[in-house]
Write an enzyme that holds these catalytic residues in place. Structure first.
Site, PDB file in Angstrom:
ATOM      1  N   HIS A 162       9.434 -10.221 -22.654  1.00 58.48           N
ATOM      2  CA  HIS A 162       7.987 -10.330 -22.830  1.00 58.48           C
ATOM      3  C   HIS A 162       7.440 -11.627 -22.250  1.00 58.48           C
ATOM      4  O   HIS A 162       6.253 -11.898 -22.335  1.00 58.48           O
ATOM      5  CB  HIS A 162       7.601 -10.185 -24.295  1.00 58.48           C
ATOM      6  CG  HIS A 162       7.607  -8.746 -24.723  1.00 58.48           C
ATOM      7  ND1 HIS A 162       8.740  -8.111 -25.149  1.00 58.48           N
ATOM      8  CD2 HIS A 162       6.633  -7.813 -24.741  1.00 58.48           C
ATOM      9  CE1 HIS A 162       8.448  -6.847 -25.428  1.00 58.48           C
ATOM     10  NE2 HIS A 162       7.179  -6.644 -25.189  1.00 58.48           N
ATOM     11  N   CYS A 168      -1.822  -1.878 -24.175  1.00 60.07           N
ATOM     12  CA  CYS A 168      -2.386  -0.786 -24.964  1.00 60.07           C
ATOM     13  C   CYS A 168      -1.496   0.434 -24.827  1.00 60.07           C
ATOM     14  O   CYS A 168      -0.825   0.602 -23.826  1.00 60.07           O
ATOM     15  CB  CYS A 168      -3.775  -0.428 -24.447  1.00 60.07           C
ATOM     16  SG  CYS A 168      -4.934  -1.788 -24.551  1.00 60.07           S
TER      17      CYS A 168
END
Ligand code: GLN
Ligand code: ZN
Length: 754
Positions: free
Chosen positions: A694, A516
């Site tokens: 990632h 987030c």
């Protein structure tokens, strides 16, 4: 009656509960049952909240454990063959698709239209088959119904799903998969109907793009098929005008259309005129992409005139899903009261939608108090002394043509830089951040709460920098970074130090998966009161003889990842930021920093949805970057970094930024991107990412060597750098050390054969 609804609600939770639950599950700190329970609670809470706000139809299926596109992939049984999973995925397998596993790299991820949300890109091959494979949506619908919620399931439409995917077999055209995918959609719709669902929202945001004709032509036959035996279909478009497809959309055999009149205001009257008697028109008038309070009086006026033509066929809605805004302004206790009165988050936006629908139905007087409040807030903003700084406006007016030009062309600069820096062939570097460990986060939290003094915080961060520098020296990297330990986030860090920005405490929005971001809010003219990074960089450079890269975030990325004021042009806000960064670049150079990286990760996502608007955007975006970076000597090397999107179609603009070196994400797409760089003949130095940061997977030297060989086949070796795809803040030190060790080894191997 006038129906009020949203296209989707943020799933993360007001306190990022979903993030915490998912991460606890990944780390084995909680069970699957606990995770499922958290998800269920969040859904129930968000449905109740929307219902209590006065909305009539509540979206279901906007929830996802990781990503809504991945949910579609799971439901369609289209999990990638390379993972070897059965069509019906376990939750653990679902997460492996998103995050990779020991054997397989993660699915590719890219930006959802022009947002900062990233979705997982479906991959199609000649053998791709579709089969209804997940009951999640149906279970959630039943769950909602059991709570007495009027559920409106949300699906990503078949054409958008296919269009946003990627072909992995030569010769395959993903549009040809349409006949295979439609029967599954039909099955899904039939099951929803059986559950008693009255309305289903099918999102086809690709309609806002300038679509190839064969894709456009597919809409009619597709929806003719889907409409049979389905609940009422509300076809949702958003992010831009779809007025170009007015005839097609009005004739489509669906029960309703949703249009985004925040982004495409001219659509409203065009659609309402001669609108088919049988259809609903849902009008998205409350901005799902920004946090400014709605001007209710202005909105009501538009809606009332539409209502005269459409009557109850007019629905009132948010422009798009609210997943792009934070959950609840009511949690914010520290925001300046005046600024807070200008804002609305998802929860407040639900109330705005309901208020507007009420005003349409029962007249202006029925919402008089809300209109008065909205008016008061609007006036306080327009006349606020907080938003205007004469010196900034004047500096922009007085910019000279040479202010966006380096002193010499690249060929001359790079020679001067080589003489100064004396880097080996295939220089190795990283993108900026090193792991944000629990200790770093704790120290920052303690500092923010006043439990750690400024001096102690500084000592702690210097310790982190020292550790990062020692590690890089041990690994043998050529151009070092200080590691960004002191930064919570690459945009927030700068926003916190610039005037004209403010911050929410809980204004989180989902970026991807469990990640987030809390975008700063740009409410006023921007100035830099003091240097923002110089002391950290100076300290880091003092620890090593190797060149230390200064690390800044570029004007477009700061703009893109903030909630931007909507009372002046974005281009003007970008230039204000550019001037602040320019001053920082100058200060870094003066402090002896010889390489300065200005990240423009978000350059591409700022592109307008429609290509016809690209050139204008790119011109002001590139100019902002150049104004920010052109003040340095030839010997000072300017880097930029970009990631997670396709750059092929904006290469001329990237080249026009004239950074001496660009580091760029490429590993997930297997260096595909570089073909474009070579075809375009990209003139400056380039570091194609060889390490997918990632994924927790540590790439072997052989993996990375393979990628570098591919790169070398298309880019002149003397132009090539070796680096990861992006910053390493989300990784752990153990994997980072192992991966970078392999990466440095690749450089040695390449140098040995050179
Ligand atoms: N310098 C930043 C980092 O390493 C770049 C991050 C990004 O591009 N998203 O964290
Ligand atoms: Zn990046």
């Amino acid at each position: 009656m006038t129906i009020a609804h949203t296209l989707g609600f943020p799933r993360i939770g007001a306190q990022r509960e979903l993030k915490q639950a998912v991460e606890a599950y990944w780390q084995g700190r909680s069970s699957e049952a606990e995770l499922l329970a958290t998800g269920k609670n969040l859904r129930a809470r968000h449905w109740a909240l929307q219902r209590e706000a006065g909305l009539n139809l509540i979206p279901v299926g906007d929830f996802a454990w990781y990503d809504q596109m991945l949910n579609m992939t799971a439901m369609l049984g289209a999990a990638l063959a390379r993972f070897g999973f059965a069509a019906q995925l376990s939750l653990a397998e679902y997460f492996q698709l998103a995050r990779g596993n020991a054997a397989q790299p993660a699915m590719e991820m890219t930006k959802w239209f022009d947002t900062n949300y990233h979705y997982l890109v479906p991959e199609f091959s000649a053998t791709t088959e579709f089969k209804l494979s997940s009951d999640w949506l149906f279970d959630e619908v039943s769950e909602a119904q059991a709570l007495g919620v009027n559920a409106k399931p949300v699906l990503i439409g078949p054409l958008t799903y296919l269009y946003l995917g990627k072909e992995k077999s030569a010769g395959l055209n993903r549009l040809d998969l349409l006949p295979k995918i439609l029967p599954v959609y039909q099955q899904i719709l039939a099951r929803l109907k059986k559950l008693g669902v009255e309305w289903v929202q099918i999102d086809e945001p690709i309609l806002a793009l300038e679509l190839p004709p064969e894709w456009l032509a597919a809409f009619r036959p597709t929806y003719e098929k889907l409409a049979l035996g389905a609940p009422n279909i509300l076809l949702a478009t958003y992010f831009e005008s779809v007025v170009a497809h007015l005839d097609l959309l009005q004739a489509l055999p669906v029960a309703g259309l949703h249009i985004d009149i925040v982004r495409g205001p001219e659509q409203a009257t065009a659609f309402a005129r001669h609108y088919p008697e049988s259809k609903i028109l849902s009008v998205g008038i409350v901005d799902g992409r920004n946090i400014w309070r709605n001007n209710l009086a202005a909105s009501l006026q538009i809606l009332q005139s539409l209502h005269e033509q459409l009557g109850d066929r007019l629905w009132v809605a948010t422009s798009c899903s609210l997943q792009h805004v934070p959950v609840d302004l009511a949690q914010e206790t520290k925001l300046d009261k005046t600024i807070k009165s200008w804002l609305a988050f998802a929860t407040q936006k639900c109330a705005e939608v309901a208020t507007l629908a009420k005003g349409v139905q029962h007249g202006t007087a029925s919402i008089a108090p809300q209109l008065a409040q909205s008016l008061k807030a609007g006036e306080s903003r327009v006349y606020s002394p907080l938003i205007f700084k004469r010196e900034v406006r004047e500096r922009i007016k007085n910019l000279q043509p040479c202010d966006d030009q380096r002193r010499s062309p690249f060929a001359q600069r790079i020679a001067a830089q080589q003489a100064e820096l004396k880097l080996p062939a295939y220089p190795t570097t990283t993108i900026g951040s090193f792991p944000q460990t629990a200790e770093i986060r704790q120290a920052r939290a303690a500092f923010k709460q006043g439990k750690l003094s400024t001096a102690d915080y500084q000592t702690a961060m210097q310790g982190e920098i020292r550790h990062a520098v020692q590690m890089q020296e041990k690994l043998g990297l050529d151009v070092l970074v200080h590691g960004e330990a002191e930064r919570n986030d690459m945009v927030e860090y700068f926003g916190e130090q610039l005037q004209g920005f403010c911050f929410s405490e809980f204004g989180w929005v989902q970026s991807y998966g469990s990640r987030c971001v809390k975008p700063p809010i740009i409410y006023g003219d921007i100035t830099r009161a003091h240097a923002m990074t110089v002391e950290w960089s100076r300290y880091a450079q003092s620890l090593t003889d190797k060149p230390m890269k200064g690390m800044l975030t570029g004007p477009i990325t700061i703009l893109q990842w903030s909630f931007v004021r909507n009372d002046i042009l974005r281009a003007d806000v970008a230039m204000q930021i550019a001037l602040a960064i320019r001053d920082e670049v100058q200060d870094l150079e003066q402090a002896g920093i010889r390489i300065i990286q200005i990240d423009e990760a978000a350059l591409r996502e700022g592109l307008p949805i429609k290509r016809r608007d690209w050139a204008h955007y790119l011109a002001w975006a590139v100019r902002a970057f150049r104004v920010a970076t052109s003040c340095v000597a030839d010997t000072t090397q300017i880097h930029t970094h970009m990631c997670y999107s396709e750059f092929n179609d904006i290469l001329p603009a990237i080249a026009a930024m004239d950074a001496d070196v660009i580091t760029i994400e490429t590993s997930r797409s297997d260096m595909e991107l570089l073909d474009a760089f070579s075809a375009f003949n990209y003139p400056n130095d380039i570091g194609p990412g060889v390490y997918d940061i990632h994924s927790p997977r540590v790439p072997s030297a052989a993996d990375m060597l393979h990628l570098m060989h591919k790169a070398r086949a298309v880019i002149a070796p003397e132009r090539l750098w070796i680096n990861p795809d992006c910053g390493l803040k989300t990784r752990g030190w153990i994997e980072v050390e192992a991966a970078l060790k392999n990466m440095v080894q690749v450089a040695h191997e390449l140098r040995a054969v050179a």
